[in-house]
Design a protein around this motif. Structure first.
Motif, mmCIF file in Angstrom:
data_model
loop_
_atom_site.group_PDB
_atom_site.id
_atom_site.type_symbol
_atom_site.label_atom_id
_atom_site.label_comp_id
_atom_site.label_asym_id
_atom_site.label_seq_id
_atom_site.Cartn_x
_atom_site.Cartn_y
_atom_site.Cartn_z
ATOM 1 N N ILE A 189 0.815 -1.079 -0.100
ATOM 2 C CA ILE A 189 0.156 -0.061 0.068
ATOM 3 C C ILE A 189 1.044 1.240 -0.040
ATOM 4 C CG2 ILE A 189 -2.059 -1.121 1.209
ATOM 5 C CD1 ILE A 189 -0.902 0.221 3.886
ATOM 6 N N GLU A 190 0.382 2.698 -0.341
ATOM 7 C CA GLU A 190 0.794 3.760 -0.324
ATOM 8 C C GLU A 190 1.188 4.003 0.835
ATOM 9 O OE1 GLU A 190 -1.346 6.315 -2.578
ATOM 10 O OE2 GLU A 190 -1.131 5.370 -4.542
ATOM 11 N N THR A 191 2.038 5.202 1.149
ATOM 12 C CA THR A 191 2.461 5.735 2.498
ATOM 13 C C THR A 191 1.957 7.200 2.588
ATOM 14 O OG1 THR A 191 4.560 6.272 1.639
ATOM 15 C CG2 THR A 191 4.485 4.131 2.760
ATOM 16 N N THR A 192 1.898 7.627 3.863
ATOM 17 C CA THR A 192 1.637 8.992 4.376
ATOM 18 C C THR A 192 2.262 9.473 5.509
ATOM 19 O OG1 THR A 192 -0.413 10.614 4.414
ATOM 20 C CG2 THR A 192 -0.346 8.402 5.497
ATOM 21 N N ARG A 193 2.121 10.536 5.945
ATOM 22 C CA ARG A 193 2.882 11.214 7.186
ATOM 23 C C ARG A 193 2.080 11.614 8.098
ATOM 24 N NH1 ARG A 193 7.932 12.916 8.123
ATOM 25 N NH2 ARG A 193 8.496 12.909 5.912
ATOM 26 N N LEU A 194 2.029 11.071 9.351
ATOM 27 C CA LEU A 194 1.221 11.567 10.510
ATOM 28 C C LEU A 194 1.566 12.761 10.801
ATOM 29 C CD1 LEU A 194 0.867 8.313 12.623
ATOM 30 C CD2 LEU A 194 -0.733 9.085 10.911
ATOM 31 N N GLY A 195 0.953 13.830 10.998
ATOM 32 C CA GLY A 195 1.300 15.087 11.400
ATOM 33 C C GLY A 195 2.284 15.832 10.310
ATOM 34 N N THR A 196 2.681 17.025 10.817
ATOM 35 C CA THR A 196 3.599 17.885 9.632
ATOM 36 C C THR A 196 5.020 17.451 9.634
ATOM 37 O OG1 THR A 196 2.205 19.783 10.439
ATOM 38 C CG2 THR A 196 4.504 20.167 9.443
ATOM 39 N N ASP A 197 5.469 16.624 11.042
ATOM 40 C CA ASP A 197 6.890 16.182 10.991
ATOM 41 C C ASP A 197 6.566 14.785 11.574
ATOM 42 O OD1 ASP A 197 8.050 18.620 10.140
ATOM 43 O OD2 ASP A 197 7.251 19.613 12.056
ATOM 44 N N GLY A 198 5.665 14.247 11.556
ATOM 45 C CA GLY A 198 5.445 12.961 12.398
ATOM 46 C C GLY A 198 6.058 11.659 11.270
ATOM 47 N N PRO A 199 5.824 10.437 11.865
ATOM 48 C CA PRO A 199 6.558 9.345 11.170
ATOM 49 C C PRO A 199 5.806 9.085 9.863
ATOM 50 C CG PRO A 199 4.984 8.542 12.910
ATOM 51 C CD PRO A 199 5.177 10.022 13.000
#
Length: 337
Positions: free
Chosen positions: A4-14
């Motif tokens: 699956i694709e990826t995304t970021r948690l929060g502005t500077d998160g994992p």
């Protein structure tokens, strides 16, 4: 099946896969468990690109953290482990539920979770529930100290209102807000979602499949095993269940037309909320204990609903009968103005 694709948690998160895995049911709450299949499901999830694994100290009175700990340690460089504090239970009283946001308690809770998990650091640490009697700034301040101490990497909140999210974020950056969100439950959209969009906080919806009700897994709580906590939820009992079961029809109809399943339609609807509300990310964490269900759920990441289909699903939440919990006092809904 491709990763699956990826995304970021929060502005500077994992950075995480666009769908996570809720691990609660692997230890408790949904009837009999199968440890072997649960562990195989964890491994299969990682193979398919799931990297956010969600647990809490309250699940199985710590047993769930102990279950997932060895898996996390074996794949430490690939897994983003989320756990939570705040809900207190007692081994000698199965009905007791308390909420503790006291800074001293938070410091003890994180050490206990780290010990059960066998980890040096927790990737994402959530306040599971909010106690209005404890100043939010004090609780989040204590959580921020855990980041400074290297025990926690990122902070999250669960079941808070928009104003509470803003207040907390001013004390320490919040990477993710975890709240119930589904075609059946949209209270989070009142104030929390707009605040999250404004602040760059990711949404991590729990119970995105309406605890299985949206998939047709059951139509009345009376069909569930005696130890299943859903038997006590108002939406799934008596007249409420009968009326709510009829609301699922459009989801099934769309699924049939698209060659998909009801679960995939419900999860696709959530994924598209990011664009609707201007959120940086929406990462649902459907809980499952079976590899087959996991693979089915991940199919929802590749389904895009049309405007007509979204319009057909839009009115469902407003017609749902019954509350999410018998006691709503610890939810964000109870504190919405």
């Amino acid at each position: 099946m491709n990763s699956i694709e990826t995304t970021r948690l929060g502005t500077d998160g994992p950075i995480v896969g666009v769908q996570g895995l809720g691990c609660m049911g692997m230890s408790e709450f949904y009837g009999p468990t199968d440890t072997g299949e649960a562990l195989a499901t964890l491994e299969r999830a990682l193979e398919l690109g799931v990297t956010l694994f969600d647990t809490a100290d309250v699940y199985g009175l710590g047993a769930n953290e102990e279950l997932v700990g060895p898996f996390v340690r074996a794949h430490r460089d690939r897994v983003v482990l989320a756990t939570k504090f705040a809900i207190e239970r007692r081994a000698d009283d199965q009905h007791y539920r308390g909420v503790n946001n006291d800074p001293a308690y938070i410091r003890k809770a994180v050490d206990a979770s780290l010990h059960r998990l066998g980890l040096d650091v927790i990737d994402l640490y959530y306040m599971h529930r909010r106690d209005p009697q404890v100043p939010l700034a004090e609780s989040v301040g204590a959580m921020g100290e855990l980041v400074a101490a290297g025990k926690v990497r990122y902070l999250g909140l669960s079941e808070v209102t928009g104003p509470e999210l803003r207040e907390a974020h001013a004390v320490h950056p919040i990477a993710a807000l975890q709240s119930e969100w589904s075609i059946f439950a949209r209270g989070v959209e009142r104030s929390a979602v707009p605040a999250a969009a404004e602040l760059g906080v990711a949404l991590v919806p729990y119970s995105p499949l309406g605890r299985g009700f949206l998939t047709g897994a059951f139509a009345d709580a009376g069909q569930l095993a005696d130890g299943d906590f859903r038997r006590h939820l108002p939406q799934f009992s008596g007249d409420n269940a009968a009326g709510n079961a009829e609301l699922v029809a459009p989801i099934r109809r769309i699924a049939e037309q698209r060659g998909a399943t009801a679960a995939q339609v419900a999860l696709a609807w959530l994924q598209q909320r990011a664009e609707v509300h201007g959120l940086t990310a929406v990462v649902p964490i459907p809980g499952t204990r079976k590899r087959s269900r996991l693979e089915e759920n991940l199919g929802g990441t590749r389904l895009v609903l049309t405007g007509e289909e979204l319009a057909e699903l839009e009115p469902i939440a407003g017609r749902v009968a019954g509350r999410r919990y018998a006691d709503m006092s610890s939810t964000a809904d109870a504190r919405e103005v």
